[in-house]
Design a protein around this motif. Structure first.
Motif, PDB file in Angstrom:
ATOM      1  N   CYS A 169       0.304  -1.310  -0.203  1.00 35.54           N
ATOM      2  CA  CYS A 169      -0.059   0.121   0.337  1.00 35.54           C
ATOM      3  C   CYS A 169       0.567   0.936   0.111  1.00 35.54           C
ATOM      4  N   ASP A 170       1.134   2.166  -1.202  1.00 35.71           N
ATOM      5  CA  ASP A 170       2.252   2.891  -1.228  1.00 35.71           C
ATOM      6  C   ASP A 170       1.427   3.646  -0.954  1.00 35.71           C
ATOM      7  N   PRO A 171       2.295   4.860   0.282  1.00 35.62           N
ATOM      8  CA  PRO A 171       1.431   6.296   0.383  1.00 35.62           C
ATOM      9  C   PRO A 171       2.043   7.687  -0.628  1.00 35.62           C
ATOM     10  N   GLU A 172       2.647   6.842  -1.524  1.00 38.09           N
ATOM     11  CA  GLU A 172       3.273   7.973  -2.416  1.00 38.09           C
ATOM     12  C   GLU A 172       2.089   7.989  -3.352  1.00 38.09           C
ATOM     13  N   HIS A 173       1.154   7.092  -3.519  1.00 38.89           N
ATOM     14  CA  HIS A 173      -0.032   6.685  -4.372  1.00 38.89           C
ATOM     15  C   HIS A 173      -1.028   7.852  -4.208  1.00 38.89           C
ATOM     16  N   VAL A 174      -1.510   8.091  -3.215  1.00 41.55           N
ATOM     17  CA  VAL A 174      -2.307   8.783  -1.738  1.00 41.55           C
ATOM     18  C   VAL A 174      -1.797  10.839  -2.418  1.00 41.55           C
ATOM     19  N   GLY A 175      -0.947  10.845  -1.513  1.00 48.86           N
ATOM     20  CA  GLY A 175       0.357  11.858  -2.450  1.00 48.86           C
ATOM     21  C   GLY A 175       0.139  12.717  -3.768  1.00 48.86           C
ATOM     22  N   PHE A 176       0.465  11.946  -4.606  1.00 47.16           N
ATOM     23  CA  PHE A 176      -0.145  12.494  -5.886  1.00 47.16           C
ATOM     24  C   PHE A 176      -1.433  12.274  -6.224  1.00 47.16           C
ATOM     25  N   GLY A 177      -1.881  11.930  -5.884  1.00 47.01           N
ATOM     26  CA  GLY A 177      -3.870  11.750  -6.504  1.00 47.01           C
ATOM     27  C   GLY A 177      -3.655  13.382  -6.307  1.00 47.01           C
ATOM     28  N   SER A 179      -3.935  17.077   4.904  1.00 44.75           N
ATOM     29  CA  SER A 179      -4.725  15.834   4.123  1.00 44.75           C
ATOM     30  C   SER A 179      -4.271  13.970   3.430  1.00 44.75           C
ATOM     31  N   TRP A 180      -2.906  14.335   3.144  1.00 43.85           N
ATOM     32  CA  TRP A 180      -2.007  13.444   2.842  1.00 43.85           C
ATOM     33  C   TRP A 180      -1.543  12.470   4.233  1.00 43.85           C
ATOM     34  N   ARG A 181      -1.571  12.757   5.591  1.00 45.84           N
ATOM     35  CA  ARG A 181      -1.249  12.540   6.042  1.00 45.84           C
ATOM     36  C   ARG A 181      -2.069  11.888   6.889  1.00 45.84           C
ATOM     37  N   GLN A 182      -3.371  12.426   7.270  1.00 50.20           N
ATOM     38  CA  GLN A 182      -4.733  11.875   7.667  1.00 50.20           C
ATOM     39  C   GLN A 182      -5.181  10.768   6.345  1.00 50.20           C
ATOM     40  N   GLY A 183      -5.239  10.823   5.027  1.00 53.60           N
ATOM     41  CA  GLY A 183      -5.414   9.851   4.090  1.00 53.60           C
ATOM     42  C   GLY A 183      -4.323   8.295   4.566  1.00 53.60           C
ATOM     43  N   VAL A 184      -3.349   8.569   4.597  1.00 53.73           N
ATOM     44  CA  VAL A 184      -2.040   7.307   4.410  1.00 53.73           C
ATOM     45  C   VAL A 184      -2.912   7.109   6.188  1.00 53.73           C
ATOM     46  N   VAL A 185      -3.205   7.763   6.866  1.00 53.59           N
ATOM     47  CA  VAL A 185      -3.409   6.888   8.057  1.00 53.59           C
ATOM     48  C   VAL A 185      -4.816   6.311   8.562  1.00 53.59           C
ATOM     49  N   GLU A 186      -5.849   6.757   7.128  1.00 53.38           N
ATOM     50  CA  GLU A 186      -7.030   6.477   6.994  1.00 53.38           C
ATOM     51  C   GLU A 186      -6.803   4.854   6.191  1.00 53.38           C
ATOM     52  N   VAL A 187      -6.402   5.099   5.492  1.00 54.88           N
ATOM     53  CA  VAL A 187      -5.667   4.092   4.147  1.00 54.88           C
ATOM     54  C   VAL A 187      -5.012   2.746   5.023  1.00 54.88           C
ATOM     55  N   LEU A 188      -4.319   3.163   6.021  1.00 56.44           N
ATOM     56  CA  LEU A 188      -3.306   1.795   6.353  1.00 56.44           C
ATOM     57  C   LEU A 188      -4.006   1.655   7.256  1.00 56.44           C
ATOM     58  N   ASP A 189      -4.657   2.034   8.405  1.00 57.95           N
ATOM     59  CA  ASP A 189      -5.427   1.693   9.170  1.00 57.95           C
ATOM     60  C   ASP A 189      -6.466   0.584   8.818  1.00 57.95           C
ATOM     61  N   LEU A 190      -7.105   0.991   7.374  1.00 49.79           N
ATOM     62  CA  LEU A 190      -8.436  -0.173   6.933  1.00 49.79           C
ATOM     63  C   LEU A 190      -7.455  -1.504   6.679  1.00 49.79           C
ATOM     64  N   ALA A 191      -6.268  -0.448   5.129  1.00 50.98           N
ATOM     65  CA  ALA A 191      -6.240  -1.880   4.719  1.00 50.98           C
ATOM     66  C   ALA A 191      -5.466  -2.325   6.263  1.00 50.98           C
ATOM     67  N   LEU A 192      -5.014  -2.651   7.280  1.00 54.01           N
ATOM     68  CA  LEU A 192      -4.004  -3.412   8.633  1.00 54.01           C
ATOM     69  C   LEU A 192      -5.704  -4.171   9.355  1.00 54.01           C
ATOM     70  N   PHE A 212       6.005  12.171  10.701  1.00 51.92           N
ATOM     71  CA  PHE A 212       6.884  10.634  10.872  1.00 51.92           C
ATOM     72  C   PHE A 212       5.367  10.407  12.048  1.00 51.92           C
ATOM     73  N   ALA A 213       5.480  11.276  12.711  1.00 54.96           N
ATOM     74  CA  ALA A 213       4.556  10.961  14.185  1.00 54.96           C
ATOM     75  C   ALA A 213       2.817  10.847  14.189  1.00 54.96           C
ATOM     76  N   GLU A 214       2.788  12.201  12.887  1.00 52.29           N
ATOM     77  CA  GLU A 214       1.513  11.346  12.284  1.00 52.29           C
ATOM     78  C   GLU A 214       1.074  10.774  11.244  1.00 52.29           C
ATOM     79  N   THR A 215       2.140   9.824  11.053  1.00 53.39           N
ATOM     80  CA  THR A 215       2.048   8.908   9.853  1.00 53.39           C
ATOM     81  C   THR A 215       2.415   7.283  10.956  1.00 53.39           C
ATOM     82  N   VAL A 216       3.434   7.282  10.763  1.00 53.16           N
ATOM     83  CA  VAL A 216       4.274   5.826  11.227  1.00 53.16           C
ATOM     84  C   VAL A 216       3.560   5.632  12.932  1.00 53.16           C
ATOM     85  N   GLY A 217       3.877   7.096  13.471  1.00 56.04           N
ATOM     86  CA  GLY A 217       3.431   6.763  15.348  1.00 56.04           C
ATOM     87  C   GLY A 217       2.332   7.070  15.358  1.00 56.04           C
ATOM     88  N   ARG A 218       1.383   7.259  14.563  1.00 50.88           N
ATOM     89  CA  ARG A 218      -0.258   7.899  14.616  1.00 50.88           C
ATOM     90  C   ARG A 218      -0.413   6.195  14.521  1.00 50.88           C
TER      91      ARG A 218
END
Length: 210
Positions: free
Chosen positions: A30-38, A56-69, A88-94
């Protein structure tokens, strides 16, 4: 489990992620870059900057990866460069705060090693030329301009676990990550030629023309 593979641009994140996915049944990338380029493509060109600066990227990455996990039973792999402590704290840490088993790895190499790897991605310049885009030299590329900053920031303890890859192949790096994460990969029985062709395909698919 989430395997977040960090590292400088051109440091081997994408190739390593695909190697793990190839040899770990049930895993997905699940590539977070895809969210960013979108998000970037929705903005007028003059407003496009670093998409990581968008909340929106940082929040979106968390939402997408949370769903996948939450919904996917296998390991989720996220290859993405993040050098900002707050981001880093807002994505990996969160994601860790949400209760997920997050394993973070930073692929590092000497500056000369990364530059050589970037030069080996010269096919991207050929594609830009074929599509009429400006084919600037690798030395002038955005990745090269960011290299020193990335290497300096990612050496910090907060971005551990650090894996130095100067003398390591993609396959061996994947093996090291698997051992550290307590995972078992399938044996690598692929020949050298097939490996090079497969990695070339991965490289071509990851080229961004915008």
């Amino acid at each position: 489990m989430l395997l977040w593979i960090n590292g400088p641009f051109g440091g081997g994140k994408t190739q390593t992620a695909h190697e793990i996915r190839r040899r770990l049944p049930g895993s997905v990338i699940c590539d977070p870059e895809h969210v960013g380029f979108g998000l970037r493509r929705t903005l007028p060109p003059q407003l496009r900057g670093d998409f990581q600066d968008l909340a929106s990227w940082r929040q979106g990455v968390v939402e997408v990866l949370d769903l996948a996990l939450t919904r996917h039973e296998g390991v989720v792999i996220a290859p993405m460069t993040v050098t900002s402590s707050p981001y880093f704290a807002e994505t990996v840490g969160r994601l860790g705060e949400l209760g997920h088993d997050v394993r973070h790895f930073t692929l590092l190499a000497q500056r000369e090693t990364v530059l050589e790897r970037l030069r080996e991605r010269g096919l991207g310049r050929l594609l830009r030329y074929a599509t009429g885009r400006n084919a600037s030299s690798g030395q002038d590329s955005w990745a090269v301009r960011q290299l020193d900053h990335c290497l300096e920031r990612l050496r910090e303890p907060e971005f551990a676990e650090h894996l130095w890859t100067d003398e390591s192949t993609v396959s061996k790096t994947a093996d090291r990550i698997a051992v550290l994460a307590g995972l078992t990969l399938l044996p690598n029985n692929e020949g050298r030629l097939r490996t090079r062709l497969r990695q070339a395909r991965v490289g071509v698919r990851s080229i961004r023309l915008d």
